[in-house]
Design a protein around this motif. Structure first.
Motif: not given
Length: 269
Positions: A99-100, A119-125, A153-159, A228-239
């Motif tokens: 993601v980063y 899955g990972a395809g959606t991340v890259v796409g 990736h979804a929580a960081i980019i979809w919204p 990058r500002q939404a980074g903590p949202i990604f980190d939380q969702s990934a965990a």
């Protein structure tokens, strides 16, 4: 294919140099519809650093070999992850690199989503700076259907792309959507007929390659500060996703997928 040694050591990604510093990256596991196993996931996580550092590349285009863009996580990988703390911890850091890595890559990235992307395809796409998708491509994030939180990736980019109402709907239900619908809700840059996906992506890449490189790269960098500002949202969702891999629900999730039936999650009994 490139024969200059810049991308030696990749097995499931192939690289073709086009004019003006356009690099075409192909996820090349067509017999598995480019499903992501540990090897592919690792390569997708590290390739963006190599693209960023490659003096011959101005723009990267990524697509899938054959009919699919990427059919998501390989079921074997999912089974190996379930309940295995060491693998899960490694996957957590690799998800972060992916993601980063694509977000911080100095060069613009164009995705040519030529078929199914989960899955990972959606991340890259979707994390690519510009996404060109087939109108009839099926796109989705099926994490909840597997019994894990929508992490990679979804929580960081979809919204950011499609707003909260659509993001909540698709990420809580796991429903798929077509490329045409993805364009309508703003999830992707452009939807075109399938045979035009790669030509259009390469056309856009040539436009970017011919432009002012500092202007384009710094515009990307500034825009991606939203991500990058939404980074903590990604980190939380990934965990949370990785935490779910330690639960009984994921075992039922992949077993149901293997047996081609609806899951009966222990947590819903």
């Amino acid at each position: 294919m490139t024969h200059d040694g810049a991308y030696d050591g990749y097995e499931q990604l192939t690289f073709t140099r086009h004019d003006n510093g356009v690099l075409l990256i192909t996820m090349d596991r067509p017999e598995k519809y480019n499903a992501t196993d540990e090897q592919m996931h690792g390569e997708l996580a590290r390739v963006w650093r190599d693209v960023s550092d490659d003096p011959q590349t101005r723009v990267a285009v990524i697509t899938g070999a054959g009919k699919a863009f990427s059919a998501g996580g390989d079921l074997g990988m999912v089974e190996r992850l379930a309940g295995d703390h060491e693998r899960v911890a490694h996957m957590l850091s690799e998800m972060s690199d992916l993601v980063y890595g694509i977000t911080n890559c100095e060069k613009p990235v164009v995705s040519a989503v030529n078929g199914v992307a989960v899955g990972a395809g959606t991340v890259v796409g979707l994390l690519a700076d510009i996404s060109i998708v087939a109108e009839d491509a099926k796109i989705g994030d099926g994490h909840v259907k597997l019994g894990v939180a929508a992490g990679d990736h979804a929580a960081i980019i979809w919204p950011l792309l499609a707003g909260m109402a659509k993001s909540r709907y698709y990420l809580l239900t796991g429903d798929m959507l077509t490329g045409a619908e993805a364009e309508r809700i703003g999830l992707v840059s452009k939807a075109v007929p399938r045979e035009q996906v790669l030509p259009e992506a390469l056309r856009v890449a040539q436009v970017l390659a011919a432009g002012s490189q500092p202007a384009i790269r710094w515009t990307k960098r500034a825009l991606n500060s939203w991500i990058r500002q939404a980074g903590p949202i990604f980190d939380q969702s990934a965990a949370y996703e990785m935490l779910c891999f330690m639960s009984p629900d994921v075992v039922e999730g992949y077993t149901a997928l293997r047996e081609k039936r609806e899951p009966v999650f222990p947590s819903a009994q």
